[in-house]
Design an enzyme around this catalytic site. Sequence first.
Site, mmCIF file in Angstrom:
data_model
loop_
_atom_site.group_PDB
_atom_site.id
_atom_site.type_symbol
_atom_site.label_atom_id
_atom_site.label_comp_id
_atom_site.label_asym_id
_atom_site.label_seq_id
_atom_site.Cartn_x
_atom_site.Cartn_y
_atom_site.Cartn_z
ATOM 1 N NE ARG A 71 -4.005 2.013 0.737
ATOM 2 C CZ ARG A 71 -4.039 3.343 0.626
ATOM 3 N NH1 ARG A 71 -2.986 4.000 0.199
ATOM 4 N NH2 ARG A 71 -5.117 4.004 0.970
ATOM 5 C CD GLU A 79 -11.359 2.269 -2.716
ATOM 6 O OE1 GLU A 79 -11.221 1.136 -3.225
ATOM 7 O OE2 GLU A 79 -10.685 2.665 -1.757
ATOM 8 N NE ARG A 115 -3.605 -2.693 2.420
ATOM 9 C CZ ARG A 115 -4.549 -1.817 2.094
ATOM 10 N NH1 ARG A 115 -5.054 -1.816 0.863
ATOM 11 N NH2 ARG A 115 -4.982 -0.927 2.958
#
Length: 201
Positions: A71, A79, A115
């Site tokens: 990330r 998104e 992540r």
Amino acid sequence: MRVLRGFIPALLLLGIAIVVRWIPDSLTQVMAGDTAEPPEAAGQVYELVPGSVYDGDTLRVTNGRGDLKIRLCGIDAPEIEQALGIAARDHLRSLLAQGNGSLLLVPVEQDRYGRTVAEIFVPLAGQAEEIHLNTQMVLDGYAYHYAQYSDACPNGRLLARAEEQAQAQQRGIWGDENAVPPWDYRQRHRTAVDEVLWSAR
């Protein structure tokens, strides 16, 4: 950088940390002399996992021994379902495609989804410079500065300035007066789902 690149395999074998300094042509003018720099504990060499760019701020990398889901630190891209979500993903892919095949990863922390939150530098093919993905995505108008989470980023100070430039020139998301920051979009989506689930009880 060309000299350093030639010694990367030897440095890795010796377990020596690689320190990369980035002087980006595309950002020099707008950043008034500031350049993105990895911290003293330095970049780790990885490669992009093919087909793994999910959106404008998430991807997978590998070092041949294992994969990491990344990330990008301090930014938040639309998104996929949002306006410019696909464009942001494709822009990230295009920046990665300019590289020489290797990525320099500066891990920062792990998020609650497991992540690795990181900064990524893309060494440009045939050139002695790199793209700092985090800053470039914001500067090009395909991601927001995620101020709430940028303090831990080694080069977080550049993100606000990159966003100011993108906004002033109405690049990407800043050219759409109806653009919704992804954190607001996610909150609204969660609220709508919660309402549907509650009414179904």
